[in-house]
Scaffold this motif. Structure first.
Motif, PDB file in Angstrom:
ATOM      1  N   GLY A  35       0.608  -1.314   0.327  1.00  0.00           N
ATOM      2  CA  GLY A  35       0.201   0.036  -0.069  1.00  0.00           C
ATOM      3  C   GLY A  35       0.890   1.306  -0.191  1.00  0.00           C
TER       4      GLY A  35
ATOM      5  N   LEU B  32      -2.296  12.277   1.631  1.00  0.00           N
ATOM      6  CA  LEU B  32      -1.836  10.930   2.427  1.00  0.00           C
ATOM      7  C   LEU B  32      -1.518  11.462   3.954  1.00  0.00           C
ATOM      8  CD1 LEU B  32       0.155   9.139  -0.382  1.00  0.00           C
ATOM      9  CD2 LEU B  32      -1.960   8.677   0.514  1.00  0.00           C
TER      10      LEU B  32
ATOM     11  N   TYR C 271      -6.329   3.288  -3.632  1.00  0.00           N
ATOM     12  CA  TYR C 271      -6.438   2.714  -2.474  1.00  0.00           C
ATOM     13  C   TYR C 271      -7.825   1.950  -2.428  1.00  0.00           C
ATOM     14  CZ  TYR C 271      -2.414   4.081   0.242  1.00  0.00           C
ATOM     15  OH  TYR C 271      -1.155   4.302   0.690  1.00  0.00           O
TER      16      TYR C 271
ATOM     17  N   THR D 154      -4.248   3.973   5.693  1.00  0.00           N
ATOM     18  CA  THR D 154      -3.111   3.685   4.547  1.00  0.00           C
ATOM     19  C   THR D 154      -1.963   3.544   5.210  1.00  0.00           C
ATOM     20  OG1 THR D 154      -2.649   6.255   4.311  1.00  0.00           O
ATOM     21  CG2 THR D 154      -4.622   5.537   3.268  1.00  0.00           C
TER      22      THR D 154
END
Length: 853
Positions: free
Chosen positions: A730, A766, A831, A847
């Motif tokens: 990821g 993020l 994602y 994440t």
């Protein structure tokens, strides 16, 4: 007494203190920059006995017998290599972080002339850059290693220059060497220092301000309050921001200034401020824009909490959605984020002439600063001279008044030079942020995935003051439906005052927010229609001659489809690849007069390029040099680009809205044509000594709500598609960014804008956040979530242009803002493909980079 060496010379100090203050103030080694004051950013990196150290946290008492090296102490032959390699790679933009990067590079290369890219990333892990995205800095260090180990000679620069060439930007040497002047590098004779006392609460009534004890301090020059300000109001567009909150007034956020202390020695500022006594009554704040619109909500401003309402309506969205095969409705939340530019705000003002004032600043428009300060001081504009020094990053965060007006006020009243400089803590507290928004988006398509209509409601938190809240909301609305060919839209936006830190211009200017929502909805529609996310975008992609959702007909330069074609293979070949497309305007647009200006003067055998267009790192000076060379055939060595100055450079508007390449570029092209004609007639620059050539360009557009069937919202749009690729864990392993930029003016700068914008977009997606607890910030600089080199994936910039380009600026379009826009939705989509979870809030949770709360 502390004894140590600096750049090989023995130095002594009788008192302890920070190394950075000794280097900058005592030795005047100003390549050492102060960016964060907490050892986080790396701009003050020095070498101490062969190892890296942070001068902002090192104490002189810990340096007894040690040897310190700054950039100024690096041998000249070595520095020539760093200058060339950083220039050739395009590793320099605003330049504020670069001397610290050079120190980190030297420590690495002194020990290892065969480093890998991963070793370079590790070496500069402690150095933050907000402009470049690190990739070109890494390239430069790897290139320098090659030059050193192979003892390569540095080649001469090009004797002739045109468009779409590699060319070392005009200001690179002074930024690599650290000799270029940022405002804080300047110390004037008899200079005083000023700082504002800020509000103790987000919302409070100020009953009394007692400055008696502060004035009694032996180092105090003056303490000014609202009654000392000729016109105690300012504001970039809306005049709603108090210069100083008066007695009886109510503060609107934690950064409001109440009193301004002026001292002889900066180390006494905090002590003098602590002696100012403020009797304040805390009042309940309103910090949620939805709550702020309720009837019983406390009023942030007397006129109410609704700053503005924007409507973008075309066709019959309700009917189109009702008759559509597939419909998606989702709520999206995006946060405040800080620009985190490397150079904290600083301004110096000093008296000039009869009752006038002269400023050294680092903002995004010297004329905007002149306009606001002349209004505050109630002076004719010509009495306020504003001169820009180097600007250490902006991204929209240096459009508003922050330190400039306080420096001007203090200098004008005290009749002596005054410097006002923010600490990083003050900068985070005071300057505007990216707008947080709550958004409801409904998007519909037919059975084949062709878009039919959309509705959206956006609530934008503009904080305590308007700043650019109206235009940002407007841009969020005009772009909310995306760069696609359908015309049934109903978009309503509300800009709302709260007691949060104000929000204003930020790279992407509202489009980052609405693009996140519309692109995420598009992926869900594709799934329902049984086609790929790439296919739904390609089927609906706007093409030349078609009509955008805002009614504007796409011009001949439109190349969105080509950006999609450029990324198809990479998207199809990775299971965890996310995709997003977007458009972004070049120019202010929406009916607002928008003018670029340039004057070329022939002085001492060289052509001086005069324009007020601010360079915050994007390289507008280099752009103008390319255009003059292209149009006249002159060698770049014969050109001089001057910095903005209201006495000398014509007003070319604010560096905002990705407009300067297009608007100042076109004005420069027009002036260059005149110069070229004169050269052809007279034969040489010498024969033209003392002459000047003026170019001006007005971009005419239509306001929102125009009754025209096809209004022109903006002169030009850039288009882009980005693909974000995750690995099995990821983690983002690569970003491919295909951008329709029109004509590429300078290759390194254009690539660098894309790479840097992508990394900023990754942070928005993020890691970055700026939470406030009841209007109070809860993070310091080190915890903003800024990407570092060791976290940053490779970014492949694909520069695309259509076969036909716009005539203006030789076909070049702005790329600075659009590069950050589609990254967040591309990450969200990656994602979603990775784990099947919809994420509708930024920064994305659960994440590799951020766990669920």
């Amino acid at each position: 007494m502390f004894t140590f060496k600096v750049n090989g010379k023995e130095c002594q100090s009788s008192r302890d203190g920070r190394l950075i203050d000794y280097l900058r103030d005592e030795l005047r080694l100003t390549a050492v920059k102060e960016g964060c004051s907490e050892g986080t950013c790396g701009t003050c990196t020095v070498i101490v006995d062969g190892k890296k150290g942070k001068a902002c946290i090192l104490k002189l008492s810990k340096l007894e017998g040690k040897s310190i090296t700054t950039v100024e102490g690096i041998p000249e032959e070595e520095m020539k290599v760093y200058v060339h390699c950083f220039a050739e790679a395009g590793a320099v933009q605003c330049g504020f972080c670069i001397p610290g990067m050079i120190i980190s590079a030297k420590v690495l290369l002194d020990a290892n002339l065969y480093p890998t890219r991963e070793e370079v990333k590790k070496a500069i892990h402690g150095n933050i850059c907000r402009c470049t995205g690190y990739q070109k800095i890494e390239d430069a260090i790897l290139m320098a290693a090659e030059y050193f180990r192979e003892k390569r000679m540095i080649p001469e620069g090009p004797k002739h220059l045109g468009l779409t060439q590699r060319f070392q930007r005009v200001d690179v040497e002074e930024k690599v060497r650290g000799t270029g002047e940022f405002v804080d590098d300047i110390i004037l004779p008899d200079m005083a220092y000023a700082k504002a006392l800020r509000s103790p609460y987000p919302r409070a009534r100020i009953h009394r301000i007692d400055i008696t004890r502060a004035l009694a301090h032996e180092d105090c020059v003056a303490v000014y309050t609202a009654k000392d300000v000729p016109n105690n109001i300012c504001g970039h567009i809306v005049q709603d921001w108090d210069v100083l909150i008066p007695e009886g007034g109510i503060t609107r956020y934690i950064g409001d200034a109440i009193a301004l202390a002026v001292v002889n020695h900066k180390e006494n500022l905090e002590e003098v401020l602590s002696l100012i006594q403020v009797d304040a009554e805390e009042l309940p704040p309103v910090t949620n824009p939805i709550d702020a619109l309720k009837e019983d909500a406390p009023k942030v401003h007397e006129g109410g909490n609704l700053l503005t309402k924007k409507v973008c309506k075309r066709g019959d969205a309700e009917g189109a959605i009702a008759s559509s095969k597939y419909v998606v409705t989702r709520h999206y939340s995006v946060p405040f984020t800080d620009h985190a530019f490397m150079e904290p705000e600083c301004a110096i003002a000093f008296p000039e002439g009869e009752d006038g004032v002269h400023l050294y600043t680092a903002g995004q428009s010297v004329y905007d600063e002149q306009h606001e300060i002349s209004s505050i001081l109630q002076l004719p504009a010509e009495k306020v001279v504003v001169e820009s020094k180097l600007v250490g990053g902006g991204f929209g965060g240096k459009e508003d008044m922050s330190v400039q007006h306080h420096a001007a006020l203090a200098a004008w009243l005290s009749k002596r030079p005054v410097k006002v400089k923010f600490s990083r803590k003050e900068s985070l507290l005071v300057h505007v942020k990216r707008h947080a928004m709550e958004m409801d988006f409904t998007t519909a398509c037919d059975e084949n995935g062709y878009l039919t209509g959309m509705k959206a409601v956006l609530y934008s938190d503009t904080g305590a003051y308007a700043s650019l809240g109206g235009p940002v909301l407007e841009r969020a609305c005009t772009h909310a439906a995306g760069p696609y060919n359908y015309q049934n839209v109903d978009i309503v936006g509300y800009g709302v005052y709260t007691n949060n830190i104000p929000a204003g211009a930020y790279r992407g200017f509202g489009v980052t927010q609405s693009c996140f929502a519309t692109e995420c909805n598009l992926n869900l529609l594709a799934e329902m229609a049984g086609i790929t996310p790439w296919e739904i975008r390609y089927r609906n992609a706007i093409r030349p001659g078609q009509t955008l959702p805002n009614g504007q007909i796409a011009t001949k330069d439109c190349a969105l489809a080509q950006t999609l074609e450029a990324v198809k293979e990479v998207y199809d070949s990775h299971p965890y690849a996310g995709i997003a497309s977007c458009m972004k305007n070049s120019g202010v647009g929406v009916g607002i007069p928008d003018i670029g200006r340039c004057r070329l003067t022939v002085e001492n055998g060289k052509v001086h390029i005069l324009t007020s267009a601010a360079c915050m790192g994007q390289g507008v000076g280099t752009v103008t040099i390319h255009i003059v060379c292209e149009m006249t055939g002159l060698a770049p060595a014969l050109l001089v680009h001057e910095r903005p100055n209201t006495e000398r450079t014509p007003d070319s508007g604010t560096s905002t809205a990705s407009r300067q390449t297009l608007f100042t570029g076109e004005a420069t092209r027009r002036a260059s044509i005149l110069l070229g004609e004169a050269l052809e007639e007279k034969g040489s620059l010498q024969a033209l000594e003392g002459t000047s050539y003026y170019g001006e360009y007005l971009g005419e557009t239509d306001p929102m709500g125009s009754p025209k069937p096809n209004p022109v919202s903006h002169i030009a749009y850039g288009y882009a598609t980005q693909v974000v690729i995750l690995d099995e864990a990821g983690k983002v392993t690569e970003v491919v960014a295909a951008h329709d930029v029109g004509t590429v003016v300078n290759v390194q700068s254009c690539e660098g804008q894309v790479e840097g914008g992508v990394v900023m977009g990754l942070g928005y997606a993020l890691t970055e956040d700026f939470p406030m607890a009841e209007g109070r910030p809860t993070l310091n600089y080190g915890k903003l979530g800024l990407f570092r080199a060791s976290q940053t994936p490779p970014v492949q910039a694909i520069l695309i242009t259509s076969e036909e380009v716009l005539e203006e600026a030789c076909g070049a379009k702005g790329v600075g803002e659009i590069s950050s826009v589609p990254t967040a939705p591309a990450c969200a989509h990656a994602y979603y493909r990775y784990d099947g979870i919809e994420r509708t809030r930024l920064p994305l949770e659960n994440t590799f980079y951020r766990k669920a709360k």
